[in-house]
Scaffold this active site. Structure first.
Site, short mmCIF file in Angstrom:
data_model
loop_
_atom_site.label_atom_id
_atom_site.label_comp_id
_atom_site.label_asym_id
_atom_site.label_seq_id
_atom_site.Cartn_x
_atom_site.Cartn_y
_atom_site.Cartn_z
N CYS A 146 4.50 1.70 8.01
CA CYS A 146 3.38 2.58 7.62
C CYS A 146 2.51 2.93 8.81
CB CYS A 146 2.55 1.93 6.50
SG CYS A 146 1.86 0.33 6.91
N GLN B 97 0.74 -8.54 5.14
CA GLN B 97 1.17 -9.63 6.01
C GLN B 97 0.22 -10.82 5.96
OE1 GLN B 97 2.48 -8.38 9.91
NE2 GLN B 97 1.94 -10.34 10.82
N HIS C 245 0.82 -1.22 0.00
CA HIS C 245 0.00 0.00 0.00
C HIS C 245 0.85 1.27 0.00
CE1 HIS C 245 -3.15 -2.73 2.11
NE2 HIS C 245 -3.25 -2.80 0.80
#
Length: 200
Positions: free
Chosen positions: A157, A127, A88
């Site tokens: 992040c 993950q 992302h």
């Protein structure tokens, strides 16, 4: 830089142009001394960070051994280093993986489990997907009585942007076969992981 990274390859020349564009986007002077070689360094780093796209991690599991005196209990490799990048935001997430299986007549070299983790981790990932890919590969190739994959990571992040929670950890798990259906196998797994933790 690695020997197989060719700066004169047209795709790398194009890639360095894009890195220069990003540097300009953030307001940098791409001509200054400290940044002159940065585009090449960034591409070389990406070549290493994302090398998992150039392999099928399942291939590491193909060579197995059957002369193990009928061993059919838990095989656990714990605290495998995980270094990956969030798909992302393209920032790192790092931590540990615990990978276990219960063999059905054949075992695989222990280092191969770590190579499977690395092969999938060296891609853009989330993950949850990483956990599933590792477990599915072992399940499909080795056909064991059970597979367990537990991953614990810190995500940059979350730690260094967004909500800024540097002490947060994310845990994901995938259990199949005996680890899912047999409480004693599951308990043994968690006890073994705990024993390894306490001996650190």
């Amino acid at each position: 830089m690695s020997e197989d990274f060719d700066l004169n390859d047209p795709i790398n020349i194009e890639g360095m142009k894009h890195v220069r564009g990003l540097l300009e986007y953030i307001g940098e002077d791409v001509g200054r001394e400290g940044l002159k070689e940065t585009p090449a360094r960034v591409l070389a780093a990406m070549h290493e960070h994302f090398s998992g796209y150039k392999e099928d991690p399942r291939d590491h599991l193909e060579k197995t051994f059957e002369e193990v005196e009928g061993y059919d209990e838990v095989v656990l490799v714990s605290d495998i280093d995980v270094h990956s990048h969030c798909e992302h935001h393209m920032v790192p997430f790092v931590g540990k993986a615990h990978v276990a299986y219960i063999p059905r007549g054949r075992v695989v070299g222990l280092s191969k489990l770590a190579r499977v983790v690395e092969g999938y981790a060296k891609r853009l990932q989330v993950q949850e997907k990483l956990t599933m890919q590792i477990a599915n590969a072992i399940e499909e190739v080795l056909d064991p009585k059970g597979v367990a994959v537990i991953i614990q990571c810190q995500h940059f992040c979350m730690c260094h942007r967004g909500v800024h929670k540097p002490n947060s950890w994310t845990t994901t798990s995938k259990l199949t076969g005996a680890f899912m259906n047999n409480p004693s196998s599951r308990l043994e797994l968690f006890q073994l992981i705990g024993m390894n933790k306490s001996s650190d």
